[in-house]
Scaffold this motif. Structure first.
Motif, short mmCIF file in Angstrom:
data_model
loop_
_atom_site.label_atom_id
_atom_site.label_comp_id
_atom_site.label_asym_id
_atom_site.label_seq_id
_atom_site.Cartn_x
_atom_site.Cartn_y
_atom_site.Cartn_z
N SER A 34 1.01 -1.21 -0.18
CA SER A 34 0.21 0.58 -0.31
C SER A 34 0.60 1.46 -0.04
N GLY A 35 0.18 2.51 -0.42
CA GLY A 35 1.36 3.82 -0.35
C GLY A 35 1.36 3.93 0.88
N ALA A 36 0.84 3.41 1.94
CA ALA A 36 1.17 4.35 3.29
C ALA A 36 2.38 3.41 4.60
N GLU A 37 2.59 1.96 3.80
CA GLU A 37 3.37 0.91 3.86
C GLU A 37 4.95 1.37 3.12
N ILE A 38 4.51 1.31 1.91
CA ILE A 38 5.72 2.08 1.42
C ILE A 38 5.84 3.13 1.58
N ALA A 39 5.61 4.49 2.41
CA ALA A 39 5.93 6.14 2.75
C ALA A 39 6.25 5.43 3.95
N ARG A 40 5.99 4.50 4.41
CA ARG A 40 7.12 4.50 5.85
C ARG A 40 7.84 3.75 5.95
N MET A 41 8.32 3.03 5.08
CA MET A 41 9.42 1.54 4.89
C MET A 41 10.24 3.18 3.56
N LEU A 42 9.51 3.78 2.97
CA LEU A 42 10.90 4.71 3.33
C LEU A 42 11.60 5.77 3.01
N GLY A 43 10.21 6.29 4.09
CA GLY A 43 10.72 7.44 5.48
C GLY A 43 10.14 8.76 4.25
N VAL A 44 9.11 8.65 3.75
CA VAL A 44 9.34 9.33 3.16
C VAL A 44 7.12 10.09 2.96
N GLY A 45 6.61 11.33 2.65
CA GLY A 45 4.77 11.62 2.92
C GLY A 45 4.43 10.81 2.15
N ASP A 46 3.28 10.67 2.41
CA ASP A 46 2.45 9.62 1.48
C ASP A 46 1.96 9.99 0.25
N GLU A 47 1.85 11.62 -0.04
CA GLU A 47 2.08 12.49 -1.57
C GLU A 47 2.89 12.16 -1.55
N SER A 48 4.14 12.47 -1.45
CA SER A 48 5.35 11.17 -3.04
C SER A 48 5.35 9.92 -3.20
N VAL A 49 5.04 9.10 -2.55
CA VAL A 49 4.41 8.01 -3.06
C VAL A 49 3.36 8.25 -3.96
N ARG A 50 2.02 8.80 -3.90
CA ARG A 50 1.15 9.12 -4.69
C ARG A 50 1.27 9.56 -5.60
N ARG A 51 2.28 10.62 -5.60
CA ARG A 51 2.59 11.50 -7.24
C ARG A 51 3.54 10.00 -7.55
N TRP A 52 4.60 9.28 -7.70
CA TRP A 52 5.14 8.22 -8.18
C TRP A 52 4.83 7.63 -8.44
N LYS A 53 3.41 7.25 -8.18
CA LYS A 53 2.27 6.16 -8.45
C LYS A 53 2.18 6.70 -9.83
N ARG A 54 1.09 7.78 -9.70
CA ARG A 54 0.92 8.42 -10.96
C ARG A 54 1.41 8.55 -11.99
N VAL A 55 2.86 8.82 -12.07
CA VAL A 55 3.78 9.37 -12.80
C VAL A 55 3.58 7.85 -13.34
N ARG A 56 4.37 6.76 -12.70
CA ARG A 56 4.85 5.67 -13.11
C ARG A 56 3.49 4.78 -14.16
N GLU A 57 2.56 5.10 -13.78
CA GLU A 57 1.27 4.64 -14.70
C GLU A 57 1.19 5.38 -15.39
N LYS A 58 1.32 6.63 -15.13
CA LYS A 58 1.20 7.39 -16.81
C LYS A 58 2.70 7.49 -17.77
N ASP A 59 3.76 7.50 -17.14
CA ASP A 59 4.24 7.29 -18.42
C ASP A 59 5.69 5.84 -18.28
N GLY A 60 5.46 5.16 -17.33
CA GLY A 60 6.38 4.55 -16.85
C GLY A 60 7.39 3.96 -15.98
N ALA A 61 7.89 3.06 -15.82
CA ALA A 61 9.48 3.34 -14.35
C ALA A 61 10.08 3.82 -15.27
N ASP A 62 10.70 4.10 -16.07
CA ASP A 62 11.91 4.99 -16.35
C ASP A 62 11.20 6.62 -15.91
N ALA A 63 10.50 6.95 -16.23
CA ALA A 63 9.59 8.16 -15.96
C ALA A 63 10.50 8.85 -14.01
#
Length: 166
Positions: A34-63
């Motif tokens: 989950s996004g919350a779990e990833i945020a906790r594991m990486l020590g970042v905010g939930d919004e950063s994880v959501r933003r990364w997920k949007r970018v990845r879904e739109k442009d792929g992992a290389d983005a």
């Protein structure tokens, strides 16, 4: 006992660490975390994880990977820089200057003459020290009347006598 120097691995820079964190987040997305779990594991905010997920879904992992820094392209291309190098290596006298010394103004005039491109003093400096690999050289200022043999004689004979008198 002798020691061999171990190969030094430089520490990661902040941009490299940030990229590694984003790539790790993509791997965790693939594992179904989950996004919350990833945020906790990486020590970042939930919004950063959501933003990364949007970018990845739109442009792929290389983005999520780092992109090289952009900037204004140089005014002189590589061929022009080589023309300037050749012209400067001829010396200042060959370009009509009264002394064989390069100043930023003189180099700028030669650049304009050779390439038709006008550069500021700061840009001329960056060209000389960066792309051409030149360094600042200052001429020694010495009196024309300077007598090296007289200086050597005084250092050898007069200086010990003066020092002894203290």
């Amino acid at each position: 006992m002798s020691f061999k120097p171990s190969p030094v691995v430089p520490p990661l820079t902040r941009p490299q660490l940030a990229e590694a964190r984003r790539v790790r987040a993509a791997e965790l997305f693939d594992q179904g975390r989950s996004g919350a779990e990833i945020a906790r594991m990486l020590g970042v905010g939930d919004e950063s994880v959501r933003r990364w997920k949007r970018v990845r879904e739109k442009d792929g992992a290389d983005a999520l990977r780092r992109r090289p820094a952009t900037g204004r392209p140089p005014k002189l291309n590589d061929a022009q820089v080589e023309q300037v190098r050749t012209a400067l290596e001829q010396g200042a006298l060959a370009h009509g200057f009264e002394a064989d010394l390069w100043t930023l103004e003189r180099v700028g005039a030669v650049i304009e003459r050779v390439t038709g491109v006008t550069l500021s003093k700061a840009s001329v400096w960056r060209l000389l020290t960066g792309r051409l690999g030149w360094s600042l050289q200052r001429p020694e200022r010495r009196a024309v009347e300077r007598d090296e043999s007289e200086i050597a004689r005084r250092v050898a004979h007069e200086w010990p006598r003066i020092k002894k008198g203290r």
